[in-house]
Each structure stands twice: as C-alpha cells, then as structure tokens.
Design an enzyme around this catalytic site. Structure first.
Site, PDB file in Angstrom:
ATOM      1  N   GLU A 321      18.217  20.852 -15.335  1.00 13.86           N
ATOM      2  CA  GLU A 321      19.161  19.841 -14.850  1.00 13.86           C
ATOM      3  C   GLU A 321      20.469  20.542 -14.458  1.00 13.86           C
ATOM      4  OE1 GLU A 321      21.167  15.780 -16.745  1.00 13.86           O
ATOM      5  OE2 GLU A 321      20.839  17.532 -18.029  1.00 13.86           O
ATOM      6  N   LYS A 381      16.980  10.418 -12.002  1.00 11.88           N
ATOM      7  CA  LYS A 381      17.081  10.042 -13.414  1.00 11.88           C
ATOM      8  C   LYS A 381      17.276   8.538 -13.551  1.00 11.88           C
ATOM      9  CE  LYS A 381      19.582  11.607 -17.569  1.00 11.88           C
ATOM     10  NZ  LYS A 381      20.686  12.491 -18.023  1.00 11.88           N
ATOM     11  N   CYS A 431      16.729  15.443 -19.442  1.00 14.46           N
ATOM     12  CA  CYS A 431      17.691  15.531 -20.554  1.00 14.46           C
ATOM     13  C   CYS A 431      17.666  14.306 -21.465  1.00 14.46           C
ATOM     14  CB  CYS A 431      19.081  15.787 -19.985  1.00 14.46           C
ATOM     15  SG  CYS A 431      20.311  16.309 -21.214  1.00 14.46           S
TER      16      CYS A 431
END
Length: 573
Positions: A321, A381, A431
């Site tokens: 990321e 995301k 994440c």
C-alpha cells in the site's frame, strides 16, 4: 494466614477487590496479543473477568467492571494510534473501545443468572465483539480475541467459523474455567457446611427427644438433602470441566485437518517487495518519489538476481500500500518507472497507489500493472479508516486536535476485491481491511485463489501494530484456506501458508524481497461457505438469553412481592 487476610480484604472491600481484578483481567487480555506469544493468557483473562462481572448485583456494576477491564486492555494495546498525533486520539479510541467491554459486563451480569451461564456469557462476549466491529463508522475490530490466537490451540477453528468462532471458543474456555472454580469452591463450602449441620442436627435431636431417634420422614429428608447437594455439585464440576476442555481439544483435533501449505491445484512463484521509506511518521509521504524509487530499485535488484540465477523468476510481484503515492494514472514519470520495473522483472506488479479523482477526493487502490500494457484491473479500498483516511464530522473534531485537517479525503471503492494478474485471481484486502471479516468474503465468492494484504505501517513507527496486523493475516489464511502474501512498506512483510504458518518474514525498516512458490486453491473451507452465519447465530442466541433472563428476573421479583404480602398478612392477622 495470607488466604485469611485476602478473604478478609475481599469481604470488607468487595468493590475495590473486583475493580483490581477487572484491571488484571484486561492486562491479561493485552498480554495475549502479538508480538508476545502468550495466547493462553486470553482465556485466563476471560476467566477472571467472568468471575468479576457475574453476580446478582446491579447491571450497571457489571458495566463498570467491564469498562475498567476494557481500559486496562485497550490503553496498552493501541498506543500506536497516537504515536505521531499525540495521546488524545489514542486515549479517546481506547475509552470508546472499553465501553464495549462494559457492554459485555452488563450482558454477562444479566445472562450469568441463567442455567448454563458459561455458554451465555461466552456468547455475550462474541456479541459485544460484533457490535464493536460494526458501529459506529463501520466499527473497529482491532483487539478481537481471535487476533491473539495465531500461535495457539484455537487457530484451526477459524477454518470452521472464522474469527467469530475463535473468539467464542476462547471466551467459552474462560467461562468454563470460571464455572469450574466456582463449582470447586462450592464443593468445599458444601463439605464444611455438611459437617457442621450434621453435628448441629444431632445435638438438636438429643435436646428435643432426649437422645431418642427422630422419627422417619424428617430424618430421611435431613439425610437426603446433603446427598442431593453433593450430586448437583458433582454434576456442576463435570459440566464445567467439559466446557473448559471442549474448545481447546476441538482446536487441536482440527489442526490436523488444515491444508498442507505446499499443496494446491497448481503452484506459482510470488514476490513481495518491501522498498522501505525515507523516514517513519506521518510526513514520510512528503518524499513520495523516494518511496516509489525504493520499490522500483528493489524490484530491479530482484530482476538482476533472477537473471543471475540467484532467485526464481516470479509470476506476479506484489508491492505494498502507498508504494506509489504519486498517481501513476496522472503522472507520466511514475507510470514510466513502474512500467520499467515490470518489464525488467518480466511479471505484472500489483502496485499500491493513491489515485486522485475528478472531484479531488482520493482512492487507496491496488492496480495490476503489466509492463508496457500498463494498468489493468484494480481494487479500490472499500473499508477506509475513519480519523485517518477520512474524518467524519471534520468541523467538530477540528476543535480537539490540530491534526484533524491532516486526515485524508479518501472515498470507499466498490467491487468484489479480486484482481487478475496474468489470469491469476488474487483477493486483496488493503491494510485496515484485513481486520474485517467481510473484507475477503466477497473476494472468496468471486473465486480468489491467492490472498494478499498490501499495507503501509510506516505511519505507526516502531510499534506493535505491524505484528498485530500480521496475526490477523494468519487468521484470514486459515479461515479461507489460502496462501497469503503480506507486502509492507517498512515491514513486516511475510509469506503465510494456508495453515497460518509464517513461511518467510522480513525484518523491519530495510529493503527486502520475499520470493516463494505458493499453491493456488479452488476448494473452500467451511468458514468460507457459511460466511457471517456463525456470528449471526451468536448474536441471536445472546438476544434470546437476555430476554429469558429479563423475564426470569421479573418472575422472581413478582414471587418475592407475593411472599412479602403473605408474610405481612400473617403478621397483621
């Protein structure tokens, strides 16, 4: 002597005693989390907490003791949230999370009055975790009991019911131990009471009957009452013991059924690149070009090693990321660098990039970049971090911290979480997303055969956060029966087998490349097939138990009022 003094203190200061025990329970829960391998402290912490909150007192007392335990748990667990922004956000988040442990304490005090209370109290814990993982702002699942069990006996249960079942199993083991302790204490108390009652009854019989034998019915009842009590106590002991060992044994047995981490439908070679960052902290992004250069450089080094026969050529390369916070879809230089790296390694790269939208909002994306062909599929995301990637109620929170305006303007993406690299379906949870059960559920339904967690931990410094997150990835690998690749900007990057084992791991804060042969799989675990069903069942059963406990309490209260009225009438009469 010491036991007598402790007993005297607990009798004289019960609130203080329970408060101290609640804090100890919270610290035990904290101690069970990575990087410490002391997973067994979690059921012990639940044991202490169950003994503290269960009782016939007021519900608000259960909430208060639970809240204290929550503070002792979350305050030391989450200091990484305030490393670069000061203690206020850290302490505020810890306090909010502690409220949910207080909610557990309230529910435990209510359902703890029911027969079979260890089951209901464990379900109450699972329900409190569900609430915390859902509300508000999408929830905050960090600190679920399951995420401290990657090295423990309960890990394999994730393949049956995911993280919710693992948390429930830990809680049930703890409440079973609490019930065993109470049953053992009851046995001792019963033995002492039986002896003294027997002597007292003999003396009373001698006085009333001049030593003559008491006639039948009363004597038989007196003799049978202790026997019935002993029988009930023995049953309670056995039941508590079975509850205590049931889940650990189930976990150990299921461990033998986990997939071989080297076996699958076919095998591919995957590389995870950890380019590292110029410096830690919130300002590392001010050197965005340096971060991108680091990942390009480390990928080219791997390409040279492949050419020299020192490393195996990867079929796919995974960057972390934020490895390109310069939008490569808008910036020609960034695009050229990524293209060059992909061409030299001879494989598509999953690039973690920040993309700028037409309305100036941003998306946290993972793009498949295949050499000269350029960008392909991408995962935006979907579960973005409140108070980090975006700030709810920004004008309000600006009053409390000067860092409020540093929160991003990210917007959530859509899609099923799968990207294809040279035809390989890869499930992506970026994440923060890995903490949520739903992150990989869509990807698995869409046919993901390999999982990855690109992450940027540089914003949390040299803290325990990266190890806590790595443990979550291990749980997800077992939950879905897939090999999983963690690619982190500054570490820890890792290759995780479908059995949750860490096959390779990088050190922190240095450039690294992990290369591994990983199996692709198309078969699904029970946990993947049933999805969120176990957690929904836990919540539904908790609601049923709470309703039953409330009705039982009202019935008991009504009976007491009736008894008082009868007694008053007899006195008046």
């Amino acid at each position: 002597m010491v036991r007598e003094r402790l007993s005297a203190v607990s009798t004289r200061y019960p609130v203080l005693w329970r408060a101290v025990a609640a804090i100890v329970a919270g610290l035990l829960l904290f101690g069970s989390f990575p990087p410490r391998p002391w997973w067994f402290l979690a059921p012990l912490g639940i044991t202490v907490l169950a003994l503290v909150v269960r009782g016939s007192g007021r519900l608000r007392a259960g909430f208060g003791y639970g809240f204290l335990a929550g503070l002792a748990f979350f305050v030391p667990l989450l200091p990484w949230t305030g490393i670069y922004v000061g203690p206020l956000p850290w302490l505020a988040l810890s306090t909010v999370c502690a409220v949910y442990i207080g909610l557990f304490g309230l529910m435990a005090r209510l359902v703890g009055r029911l027969p079979g209370w260890p089951l209901w109290v464990a379900l109450a814990w699972a329900t409190a975790e569900w609430v915390r993982s859902s509300f508000p702002f999408g929830g905050f699942p960090w600190g679920r009991l399951a995420f401290g069990q990657a090295d423990g006996w309960f890990l394999s249960l994730a393949s049956i019911g995911g993280a919710p079942l693992v948390s429930f199993a830990v809680a049930l083991t703890g409440t079973g131990a609490a019930a065993l302790i109470l049953a053992a204490l009851s046995t001792r108390a019963g033995q002492s009471a039986t002896g003294s009652v027997g002597v007292r009854e003999e003396n009373e019989d001698s006085i009333e009957d001049g030593g003559a034998e008491v006639e039948e019915p009363a004597a038989e009842r007196a003799a049978s009452a202790p026997a019935d009590q002993h029988r009930a106590t023995r049953i309670a002991l056995v039941t508590a013991a079975v509850t205590l060992v049931l889940m650990p044994i189930a976990g150990l047995i299921l461990g033998a059924t986990l997939p071989d981490p080297d076996q699958g439908d076919r095998t591919i070679t995957v590389a995870a690149i950890q380019g590292s960052v110029p410096r830690l902290g919130l300002d590392f992004n001010s050197q965005r070009r340096a971060v991108l250069d680091n990942h390009v450089r480390r990928t080219k080094e791997l390409a040279r090693a492949v050419e020299a026969g020192q490393a195996k050529k990867p079929d796919v390369v995974i960057w972390p990321e934020n490895s390109s916070d310069i939008d490569p879809l808008r910036n020609a230089d960034a695009a050229a660098l990524i293209t060059e790296a992909s061409e030299q390694i001879g494989a598509p790269i999953l690039v973690g990039a920040v993309l700028v939208n037409s309305d100036r909002t941003t998306t946290n994306s993972v793009i498949v970049w295949n050499g000269a062909a350029g960008p392909g599929e991408r995962h935006d995301k979907k579960i973005i971090q409140p108070f980090g990637e975006y700030l709810p109620m920004r004008s309000f929170f600006r009053l409390f911290s000067e860092y409020a305006d540093r929160a991003g303007y990210f917007v959530p993406g859509h899609g099923d979480g799968v990207v294809h690299a040279d035809g390989i379906p890869i499930g992506v949870a970026t994440c923060y997303e890995v903490a949520f059960d739903r992150a990989f559920e869509d990807a698995m339904r869409a046919g993901a055969q390999l999982l990855t967690v690109p992450t940027n931990n540089a914003t949390f410094g040299d803290s325990e956060m990266t190890y806590q997150q790595l443990a979550m990835s291990r749980i997800r690998a077992v939950e879905h029966g897939r090999a999983l690749v963690v690619a982190a900007t500054s570490g820890v990057s890792a290759i995780i087998g479908a059995d949750g084992s860490v096959r390779q791991e990088s050190p922190q804060f240095v450039p690294a490349a992990l290369v591994a042969d990983l199996p692709l799989r198309t078969s699904n675990t029970v946990a993947t097939l049933v999805g969120p069903a176990p957690e929904r069942v836990f919540v539904a059963l908790t609601v049923v138990a709470m309703v039953a406990a409330l009705r039982r309490g009202r019935s008991a209260g009504g009976a007491k009022k009736t008894d008082r009225k009868v007694l008053k009438a007899e006195i008046v009469g």
